[in-house]
Design a protein around this motif. Structure first.
Motif, PDB file in Angstrom:
ATOM      1  N   UNK A   1      24.590 -95.040 -38.444  1.00  0.00           N
ATOM      2  CA  UNK A   1      25.113 -96.447 -38.048  1.00  0.00           C
ATOM      3  C   UNK A   1      25.685 -97.109 -39.101  1.00  0.00           C
ATOM      4  N   UNK A   2      26.529 -97.909 -38.716  1.00  0.00           N
ATOM      5  CA  UNK A   2      27.238 -98.928 -39.697  1.00  0.00           C
ATOM      6  C   UNK A   2      27.091-100.495 -39.163  1.00  0.00           C
ATOM      7  N   UNK A   3      27.096-101.268 -40.319  1.00  0.00           N
ATOM      8  CA  UNK A   3      26.829-102.705 -39.897  1.00  0.00           C
ATOM      9  C   UNK A   3      28.086-103.208 -40.382  1.00  0.00           C
ATOM     10  N   UNK A   4      28.373-104.450 -39.903  1.00  0.00           N
ATOM     11  CA  UNK A   4      29.530-105.248 -40.045  1.00  0.00           C
ATOM     12  C   UNK A   4      28.661-106.668 -40.000  1.00  0.00           C
ATOM     13  N   UNK A   5      29.045-107.378 -41.264  1.00  0.00           N
ATOM     14  CA  UNK A   5      28.388-108.741 -41.007  1.00  0.00           C
ATOM     15  C   UNK A   5      29.567-109.626 -41.690  1.00  0.00           C
TER      16      UNK A   5
ATOM     17  N   UNK B   1      25.411-108.713 -31.469  1.00  0.00           N
ATOM     18  CA  UNK B   1      24.272-109.594 -31.775  1.00  0.00           C
ATOM     19  C   UNK B   1      24.701-110.859 -31.910  1.00  0.00           C
ATOM     20  N   UNK B   2      23.640-111.789 -31.871  1.00  0.00           N
ATOM     21  CA  UNK B   2      23.793-113.319 -32.326  1.00  0.00           C
ATOM     22  C   UNK B   2      22.935-113.441 -33.532  1.00  0.00           C
ATOM     23  N   UNK B   3      22.948-112.577 -34.562  1.00  0.00           N
ATOM     24  CA  UNK B   3      21.948-112.635 -35.499  1.00  0.00           C
ATOM     25  C   UNK B   3      22.187-113.815 -36.543  1.00  0.00           C
ATOM     26  N   UNK B   4      23.281-114.417 -36.555  1.00  0.00           N
ATOM     27  CA  UNK B   4      23.615-115.631 -37.252  1.00  0.00           C
ATOM     28  C   UNK B   4      22.542-116.866 -36.885  1.00  0.00           C
TER      29      UNK B   4
ATOM     30  N   UNK C   1      35.695-109.945 -25.277  1.00  0.00           N
ATOM     31  CA  UNK C   1      34.485-109.443 -26.084  1.00  0.00           C
ATOM     32  C   UNK C   1      34.344-110.044 -27.234  1.00  0.00           C
ATOM     33  N   UNK C   2      32.684-110.088 -27.743  1.00  0.00           N
ATOM     34  CA  UNK C   2      32.523-110.671 -28.984  1.00  0.00           C
ATOM     35  C   UNK C   2      33.314-110.352 -30.203  1.00  0.00           C
ATOM     36  N   UNK C   3      33.702-111.070 -31.222  1.00  0.00           N
ATOM     37  CA  UNK C   3      34.468-111.042 -32.253  1.00  0.00           C
ATOM     38  C   UNK C   3      34.049-110.009 -33.094  1.00  0.00           C
TER      39      UNK C   3
ATOM     40  N   UNK D   1      28.493-113.768 -38.274  1.00  0.00           N
ATOM     41  CA  UNK D   1      28.222-112.891 -36.974  1.00  0.00           C
ATOM     42  C   UNK D   1      27.982-111.269 -37.925  1.00  0.00           C
ATOM     43  N   UNK D   2      27.418-110.568 -36.578  1.00  0.00           N
ATOM     44  CA  UNK D   2      27.050-109.269 -37.077  1.00  0.00           C
ATOM     45  C   UNK D   2      27.021-108.413 -35.965  1.00  0.00           C
TER      46      UNK D   2
END
Length: 334
Positions: free
Chosen positions: A133-137, A160-163, A102-104, A144-145
């Motif tokens: 919701x909560x966000x981790x960046x 996501x691939x927000x980076x 899975x994605x980190x 990553x996010x």
């Protein structure tokens, strides 16, 4: 049930031996935990083999890995890992029956309701989390996010691939940096600035724009010089980095409305917490937005990455196995 859990980033690989308790649903115990520099190993298989040889005393056939990038077929698409990750090859090389990927940051999302949310230092906004919701960046080797959406049966994480979003300059100086990075125009991902290597890139760009030779060669040297105020361009580079991180985080917050809070994860940010606290992060997180009043109600913390990715990967794996087992049992009954 014994299984391996790992969090494999561009710089370090975190690996643990975990045990799931059959008599305590959802409970996972960490039996061993190690952190290895990825550059010290020729392959991921060798890194995991080193852990197995050192820490594992009983047969283990299951493994879950949180990795920077996204799973595409039977490989992980990424720009920041030290080597290719091929689950089928790992299974064959290590003699494992199952290797789940899975994605980190998806893994970090699954850790939000665990110790990750309890270990942070408050940066801005309210002191308490709201409902939602909560966000981790996290800026590290890359950026990553992920978003954690709670529900009655636990929660769902949206990766996501927000980076890889385009870097959007805010100040004239940032526009000059962007022009230096792409003098002919074109795509510049935000992680080219908002990451550990990106901090060094920003420093080098500022030196070039001012016509001086860079005196610092690593992100750690840049942050140290900024903290000591011994290099004016290092000070400016960290300020630019923090401000750009604020804008990026604010943009994501407008997309997801994370009333449950934002967690900025990673040892890199923890090491510059005081500089981040004094920076324009909060103003850029809020500045000039029609939803400023709403964003002001979103709490933001900085938390160490540590073993949270491993813990989140393990939580995801156990939930995934239980869901598969339940679906199989329901299918058998039907």
């Amino acid at each position: 049930m014994l299984f391996l859990a790992g969090d494999i980033g561009g710089t370090n690989g975190h690996v643990a031996l975990m045990r799931a308790a059959d008599d305590r649903p959802g409970h996972i115990e960490t039996l061993a935990y190690r952190v290895y520099p990825c550059a010290a190993f020729p392959s991921l298989a060798e890194l995991i083999r080193t852990f197995i040889d050192s820490e594992v005393r009983a047969p283990v056939s299951h493994c879950v890995l949180a990795c920077a990038g996204q799973v595409m077929g039977d490989e992980v698409a990424n720009d920041n890992l030290a080597w290719p990750i091929l689950p089928a090859a790992l299974r064959a090389t290590l003699g494992l029956a199952d290797v789940a990927i899975l994605n980190d940051f998806e893994a970090l999302g699954y850790a939000i309701d665990g110790p990750l949310a309890e270990s942070g230092r408050h940066l801005c906004g309210p002191q308490l989390r709201g409902v939602g919701p909560s966000l981790v960046v996290g800026p590290g080797t890359g950026l990553g996010a992920a978003i954690y959406v709670p529900h009655a049966t636990g929660g769902t994480v949206l990766t996501t691939e927000a980076g890889q979003m385009d870097f959007a300059p805010h100040s004239v100086r940032e526009r000059d940096v962007l022009a230096w990075l792409a003098p002919e125009g074109g795509y510049v991902p935000v992680e080219l600035i908002v990451s550990g290597p990106g901090l060094l890139t920003a420093y080098e760009a500022l030196c070039a724009l001012d016509g001086v030779m860079p005196a610092l060669a690593t992100p750690k040297a840049v942050t140290a010089a900024a903290a000591e105020e011994s290099d004016s361009r290092a000070v400016e580079a960290v300020a630019l980095f923090c401000a750009a991180l604020g804008s990026f985080t604010g943009n994501l917050a407008m997309s997801y409305l994370p009333t449950g809070g934002i967690f900025l994860a990673g040892g890199f940010l923890s090491s510059i917490f005081d500089l981040l606290k004094q920076s324009a992060f909060e103003e850029r997180f809020l500045h000039g937005r029609s939803v400023r009043a709403m964003l002001a109600q979103v709490p933001v913390w900085v938390t160490e990455h540590g073993s949270h990715g491993v813990q989140g990967a393990a939580r995801w794996y156990m939930h995934h196995r239980e869901a598969t087992r339940t679906a199989f049992a329901e299918g058998a009954v039907a």
